[in-house]
Design a protein around this motif. Structure first.
Motif, PDB file in Angstrom:
ATOM      1  N   GLY A   1       1.087  -0.922  -0.159  1.00 47.75           N
ATOM      2  CA  GLY A   1       0.132   0.062   0.025  1.00 47.75           C
ATOM      3  C   GLY A   1       1.225   1.157  -0.461  1.00 47.75           C
ATOM      4  O   GLY A   1       0.596   1.842  -0.589  1.00 47.75           O
TER       5      GLY A   1
ATOM      6  N   PHE B   1       2.267   1.930  -3.913  1.00 45.90           N
ATOM      7  CA  PHE B   1       1.061   2.533  -4.239  1.00 45.90           C
ATOM      8  C   PHE B   1       0.849   3.434  -4.032  1.00 45.90           C
ATOM      9  O   PHE B   1       0.616   4.425  -5.285  1.00 45.90           O
ATOM     10  N   PHE B   2       0.231   4.026  -2.967  1.00 46.79           N
ATOM     11  CA  PHE B   2      -0.110   5.361  -2.346  1.00 46.79           C
ATOM     12  C   PHE B   2       0.888   6.487  -2.893  1.00 46.79           C
ATOM     13  O   PHE B   2       1.055   7.405  -3.504  1.00 46.79           O
ATOM     14  N   TYR B   3       1.999   6.031  -2.634  1.00 46.00           N
ATOM     15  CA  TYR B   3       3.092   7.057  -2.751  1.00 46.00           C
ATOM     16  C   TYR B   3       4.009   7.338  -4.377  1.00 46.00           C
ATOM     17  O   TYR B   3       3.823   8.505  -5.193  1.00 46.00           O
TER      18      TYR B   3
ATOM     19  N   LEU C   1       0.802   7.077  -7.199  1.00 48.58           N
ATOM     20  CA  LEU C   1       0.016   8.192  -7.383  1.00 48.58           C
ATOM     21  C   LEU C   1       0.583   9.468  -7.073  1.00 48.58           C
ATOM     22  O   LEU C   1      -0.244  10.215  -7.622  1.00 48.58           O
ATOM     23  N   SER C   2       1.102   9.865  -5.645  1.00 42.97           N
ATOM     24  CA  SER C   2       1.628  11.045  -5.015  1.00 42.97           C
ATOM     25  C   SER C   2       2.417  11.550  -6.526  1.00 42.97           C
ATOM     26  O   SER C   2       2.639  12.812  -6.779  1.00 42.97           O
TER      27      SER C   2
ATOM     28  N   LEU D   1      -0.582  -1.794  -7.397  1.00 37.91           N
ATOM     29  CA  LEU D   1      -1.594  -2.399  -6.461  1.00 37.91           C
ATOM     30  C   LEU D   1      -0.933  -3.805  -6.337  1.00 37.91           C
ATOM     31  O   LEU D   1      -2.434  -3.922  -5.209  1.00 37.91           O
TER      32      LEU D   1
END
Length: 243
Positions: free
Chosen positions: A38, A41-43, A45-46, A80
């Motif tokens: 997670g 993935f979120f890093y 996306l940023s 993801l």
């Protein structure tokens, strides 16, 4: 469940330790999934709003189209998927560690009892033109698990061990070796109920089953290392694409 001989932990205690090992590995897999899967993935996306993604920064339909038709979106989807990969690796490692506890505590007893059960069924197999019928017709996880239940107890762990052994044992080659040995010594191939027990067959099966169980008792960390390496490479490629 029945208890083991003196000096051996009971099946209840062994099952509890195996269950704790399984849960511990699954929890570790879940933590890796949240933190590494997670987090990466979120890093990533940023970083999609970086200077190398002009269309995405524009917003609206243009941003969606740019992401759908560009490699960065594919990298995001693959990152993801690693969330699920770490969970599956935790489950796999948990099963291996649970089996490790079972084999360490009851491996010899399982080998002896399972070897005797398989040998008994082999000795009772009907012959067709002097050869044994297919072992798979007589050897099944359900039948052997029920036969071993009075001694080893019932449960998924016992069924898993029986299934693992049946899948790994080269029964065809072993039966051929056994038949050739008996033929070479001029021993009759008696069959059916009440057939004489063959100590050589039982010794062969017990030894091979014990070797197979030892393989089960050595969980490998290689899949996790491969996943970590692939994850790092994928994240690096993604960051290079959006820089």
């Amino acid at each position: 469940m029945s208890s083991g001989p003196a000096g051996q932990p009971s099946l209840v205690r062994t099952g509890a330790k195996a269950g704790a090992a399984f849960i511990g590995s699954v929890v570790k897999g879940g933590l890796l999934s949240l933190i590494l899967g997670g987090g990466a993935f979120f890093y990533y996306l940023s970083q999609l709003q970086g200077p190398g993604n002009t269309a995405a920064r524009a917003g609206g339909a243009g941003a969606v189209l740019a992401l759908v038709t560009s490699p960065p979106l594919l990298v995001a989807v693959l990152l993801l998927l690693f969330v699920a990969v770490y969970v599956m690796l935790g489950v796999q490692q948990g099963r291996a560690k649970a089996m490790q506890h079972l084999v360490a505590a009851r491996g010899e007893a399982v080998s002896e009892r399972l070897g005797g059960a398989i040998a008994g069924r082999i000795e009772a197999m009907p012959r067709t033109h002097g050869t044994l019928q297919r072992a798979a017709d007589w050897l099944s996880v359900d039948a052997l698990s029920k036969q071993l239940a009075p001694v080893l107890g019932e449960g998924k762990a016992v069924r898993a061990v029986v299934g693992f052994v049946l899948n790994r044992l080269p029964l065809g080659d072993m039966l051929a070796e056994w038949q050739q040995g008996r033929a070479a010594h001029g021993e009759p191939m008696a069959a059916g109920e009440g057939a004489a027990q063959d100590p050589a067959l039982r010794a062969l099966l017990t030894r091979r089953i014990n070797e197979t169980l030892q393989e089960m008792a050595e969980p490998s960390s290689k899949p996790l290392y491969i996943a970590l390496g692939a994850h790092a490479v994928l994240l690096g490629v993604g960051l290079w694409l959006v820089r």
